[in-house]
Motif scaffolding. Structure first.
Motif, short mmCIF file in Angstrom:
data_model
loop_
_atom_site.label_atom_id
_atom_site.label_comp_id
_atom_site.label_asym_id
_atom_site.label_seq_id
_atom_site.Cartn_x
_atom_site.Cartn_y
_atom_site.Cartn_z
N SER A 69 0.87 -1.18 0.00
CA SER A 69 0.00 0.00 0.00
C SER A 69 0.90 1.22 0.00
N GLU A 70 0.33 2.36 -0.34
CA GLU A 70 1.12 3.58 -0.34
C GLU A 70 1.49 3.98 1.08
N THR A 71 2.61 4.68 1.20
CA THR A 71 3.00 5.21 2.49
C THR A 71 1.92 6.16 2.99
N PRO A 72 1.40 5.96 4.20
CA PRO A 72 0.35 6.85 4.70
C PRO A 72 0.80 8.31 4.70
N THR A 73 -0.11 9.20 4.33
CA THR A 73 0.19 10.63 4.40
C THR A 73 0.06 11.08 5.85
N LEU A 74 1.12 11.61 6.40
CA LEU A 74 1.15 11.92 7.83
C LEU A 74 1.30 13.41 8.13
N HIS A 75 1.31 14.24 7.10
CA HIS A 75 1.40 15.68 7.36
C HIS A 75 0.17 16.13 8.16
N MET A 76 0.39 17.07 9.07
CA MET A 76 -0.65 17.43 10.04
C MET A 76 -0.83 18.93 10.17
N SER A 77 -1.99 19.29 10.71
CA SER A 77 -2.27 20.67 11.11
C SER A 77 -2.67 20.66 12.58
N PHE A 78 -1.94 21.42 13.39
CA PHE A 78 -2.25 21.56 14.81
C PHE A 78 -2.81 22.96 15.03
N THR A 79 -4.05 23.05 15.45
CA THR A 79 -4.67 24.37 15.68
C THR A 79 -5.04 24.54 17.14
N ILE A 164 7.66 25.23 -2.74
CA ILE A 164 8.75 24.28 -2.45
C ILE A 164 8.29 23.26 -1.42
N LEU A 165 7.60 23.74 -0.39
CA LEU A 165 7.10 22.84 0.65
C LEU A 165 6.11 21.82 0.07
N LEU A 166 5.22 22.29 -0.80
CA LEU A 166 4.24 21.39 -1.41
C LEU A 166 4.92 20.25 -2.17
N GLN A 167 5.95 20.60 -2.91
CA GLN A 167 6.68 19.59 -3.69
C GLN A 167 7.35 18.57 -2.78
N ILE A 168 7.98 19.05 -1.72
CA ILE A 168 8.67 18.17 -0.78
C ILE A 168 7.67 17.29 -0.04
N MET A 169 6.55 17.88 0.36
CA MET A 169 5.53 17.13 1.11
C MET A 169 4.96 15.99 0.27
N GLU A 170 4.91 16.17 -1.03
CA GLU A 170 4.38 15.13 -1.91
C GLU A 170 5.44 14.08 -2.24
N ASN A 171 6.65 14.52 -2.53
CA ASN A 171 7.68 13.61 -3.03
C ASN A 171 8.52 12.95 -1.95
N ASN A 172 8.53 13.52 -0.74
CA ASN A 172 9.39 12.99 0.32
C ASN A 172 8.60 12.63 1.56
N ARG A 200 -2.74 18.14 1.07
CA ARG A 200 -1.62 17.34 1.54
C ARG A 200 -1.65 17.10 3.05
N ILE A 201 -2.58 17.74 3.74
CA ILE A 201 -2.69 17.56 5.18
C ILE A 201 -3.72 16.48 5.47
N ALA A 202 -3.26 15.39 6.05
CA ALA A 202 -4.15 14.26 6.31
C ALA A 202 -4.82 14.32 7.68
N HIS A 203 -4.18 14.98 8.61
CA HIS A 203 -4.68 14.97 9.99
C HIS A 203 -4.79 16.39 10.53
N HIS A 204 -6.00 16.79 10.86
CA HIS A 204 -6.25 18.10 11.46
C HIS A 204 -6.58 17.88 12.94
N VAL A 205 -5.74 18.41 13.81
CA VAL A 205 -5.88 18.17 15.24
C VAL A 205 -6.07 19.52 15.94
N ASP A 206 -7.18 19.65 16.65
CA ASP A 206 -7.48 20.90 17.37
C ASP A 206 -7.13 20.73 18.84
N PHE A 207 -6.36 21.67 19.37
CA PHE A 207 -5.93 21.64 20.77
C PHE A 207 -6.80 22.59 21.59
N PRO A 208 -7.67 22.08 22.44
CA PRO A 208 -8.56 22.96 23.22
C PRO A 208 -7.80 23.69 24.32
N ASP A 209 -8.37 24.80 24.77
CA ASP A 209 -7.81 25.50 25.92
C ASP A 209 -7.98 24.65 27.17
#
Length: 311
Positions: A69-79, A164-172, A200-209
């Protein structure tokens, strides 16, 4: 017929793997337990990190059966607001990724716009690539990532860094995980303006107060790590301090608690120094008293200006 239906895949004991043994061998439970100890509350965040760890562990088990299977996309957003543990979670995520073999080093490189974007033509690309080179094999944590995009400024070079970041996030993506962090409302606008980044962001994680009760628990843990403690009266005073401070400008959750404790320690030291002839016990040296907390301007001035963080 698909490979899954192939008769070669017999469900026998010989073709099974021990999930518990694999979990133990990976040592990721140690990291998850450490995260529980380090961070109070944040149950939704910890749940998501455990889910990602489970996905990677199962993916590793699948490879033992040559289930490609493809390598899971693990890029994230922490809000979330400052001081809610985003950097700590990013650090532990890097360690999990390394132990499961998804990155080589597992180190964390933390940057902001200034580390990526240049001020003149030809300056941005080498800056961004240098940062990426340092982060390769680990986690690149971009704080306040929305500042990379400034459409109102025609001479801004942030878009070049994003490309540049988009290219790296996809290819590496098999050797670098990028985590974008910042306030939720600003990150939402950033993603609306940059659909390529959102995709390219697979995981969006919200950090509550944190709640006031959780912040008090955090304060006691912080003190214990530095061999301090609250007296009973001081704990009550700090419990009263928290809801007042939370209403004031520039409140940053655990970060503001740490700053408040630093000032309480400063007042304790000055209080002890004021009576230099007194013989001090270990109890004196480790105990924060109520007066060390109640001297805060949060109590003495009622309301504060933009300098509230120094109260």
């Amino acid at each position: 017929m698909s490979d899954i239906g192939n008769s070669n895949l017999n469900d026998t004991d010989e073709t099974r793997v021990d999930l518990e043994a694999e979990l133990k061998a990976s040592n990721i439970q140690e990291i998850l337990d450490q995260l529980d100890r380090e961070l109070i509350g944040l149950k939704p965040v910890k749940t998501r990190i455990r889910e990602v760890a489970a996905l990677l562990l199962v993916d590793r088990l699948r490879k033992k059966f040559e289930l490609s299977s493809e390598t899971p996309t693990l890029h994230m957003s922490f809000t979330g607001n400052p001081g809610t543990g985003k950097t700590t979670v990013a650090m532990r995520m890097g360690e999990i990724l390394k132990r499961l073999g998804y990155v080589r080093e597992g180190h964390l490189v933390t940057v902001t716009r200034d580390d990526l974007v240049g001020q003149y033509i030809g300056h941005t690309a080498p800056k961004t690539k240098e940062v990426i080179k340092k982060a390769m094999g680990g986690v690149l944590f971009i704080d306040e990532a929305y500042y990379l995009y400034k459409p109102e400024n025609e001479r801004d070079y942030g878009a070049e860094s994003i490309e540049i970041l988009l290219q790296i996030m996809e290819n590496n993506r098999d050797d670098l995980v990028v985590i974008l962090a910042g306030y939720k409302d600003k990150m939402d606008k950033f993603f609306m303006s940059n659909p390529g980044m959102r995709s390219r962001i697979a995981h969006h994680v919200d950090f509550p107060d944190y709640s006031a009760e959780e912040l008090l628990h955090i304060a006691k843990l912080m003190l214990a790590r530095q061999n301090y403690r609250f007296s009973e009266a001081a704990e009550k005073a700090f419990s009263d301090y928290l809801p007042l401070r939370m209403k004031l400008p520039h409140f940053a959750n655990a970060r503001s608690v740490r700053n408040a404790l630093d000032r309480a320690r400063l007042r304790q030291a000055n209080r002890l120094f004021a009576d230099a002839k007194k013989k001090l016990s270990k109890f004196d040296l480790i105990t924060i008293e109520a007066e060390d907390v109640l001297a805060s301007r949060v109590f003495t001035e009622g309301s504060l200006d933009a300098d509230a963080e120094n109260a």
